[in-house]
Enzyme design. Sequence first.
Site, PDB file in Angstrom:
ATOM      1  N   ALA A  45    -108.910 -10.032  -8.170  1.00  0.00           N
ATOM      2  CA  ALA A  45    -109.631  -8.759  -8.237  1.00  0.00           C
ATOM      3  C   ALA A  45    -110.710  -8.796  -9.311  1.00  0.00           C
ATOM      4  CB  ALA A  45    -108.649  -7.616  -8.496  1.00  0.00           C
ATOM      5  N   GLU A  46    -110.368  -9.320 -10.503  1.00  0.00           N
ATOM      6  CA  GLU A  46    -111.371  -9.452 -11.563  1.00  0.00           C
ATOM      7  C   GLU A  46    -111.140 -10.714 -12.381  1.00  0.00           C
ATOM      8  OE1 GLU A  46    -112.536  -5.305 -10.724  1.00  0.00           O
ATOM      9  OE2 GLU A  46    -110.543  -6.158 -11.036  1.00  0.00           O
ATOM     10  N   THR A  47    -112.261 -11.263 -12.840  1.00  0.00           N
ATOM     11  CA  THR A  47    -112.265 -12.302 -13.866  1.00  0.00           C
ATOM     12  C   THR A  47    -113.015 -11.742 -15.064  1.00  0.00           C
ATOM     13  OG1 THR A  47    -112.200 -14.121 -12.268  1.00  0.00           O
ATOM     14  CG2 THR A  47    -113.011 -14.635 -14.480  1.00  0.00           C
TER      15      THR A  47
END
Length: 262
Positions: A45-47
């Site tokens: 979903a996020e880095t």
Amino acid sequence: MKLTLYQVDAFTAEVFGGNPAAVCILDHTLEEGLMQRIAQENNLAETAFVIPHGDGYHIRWFTPEVEVALCGHATLASAFVLFNYFKYNTNTVRFISNQSGELRVTKEQDGWLTLDFPSDHISQVKEDTALIEAIGLIPNRIYKGATDYLLIYNSQLEIEKISPNFHLLHQLDCRGIIVSAPGDSVDFVSRFFAPQCGIPEDPVTGSAHTTLIPYWARQLGKASMTAMQLSKRKGTLKCTYLGERVKISGQAALYLKGEIEI
């Protein structure tokens, strides 16, 4: 070039729960396109990309498709990495985001981590046929915040049963859609859908709680609340409303530490 990568499950005490985020603690700035490609390769979903900045750290967040203005679980994960693997010597990490300003994460005595984020401001909007068709269930009320819609329902069971049309959701002009209701064992529950960002359903969304906490604090008449996000992985949060700021607390667990070779 080699970069160390941490993958942390946020808003859970154990791996395979909560929301996984990748964290890269950098010693120099990377080109934006490269950060986006790394996030796409990670396919989480996020880095988060974190680099020392004054007495704190500069932070940016990327989904597989876009950079986002605020991400709670990846900020929690970044603080978890700094506290546990970089011997950070104070109980509060100060992050600076170009889009969301100053953000703080404090390590509590019980080991939970507390995000200090700005509150979202929402306003009620008229019934939206396209939005309701995409979600598939008529809400009691619809609100719009800075980036997301918030749809309010009567019960946890309704939230659990929602099965959106992701093709229609992708066409809506917003970052994502939050659906929420009173919880059976917590003060409120929610789910979050963001196909516009390449995330059909986010497991646990810290930034969505900047919208949820002010709403439920007013509805329930209380500043301190418990919450659960009802994705398949599920996540548990402690929430505090402070007016222009909210506090969002959760736990985290390391899944892996590896190395990116570019």
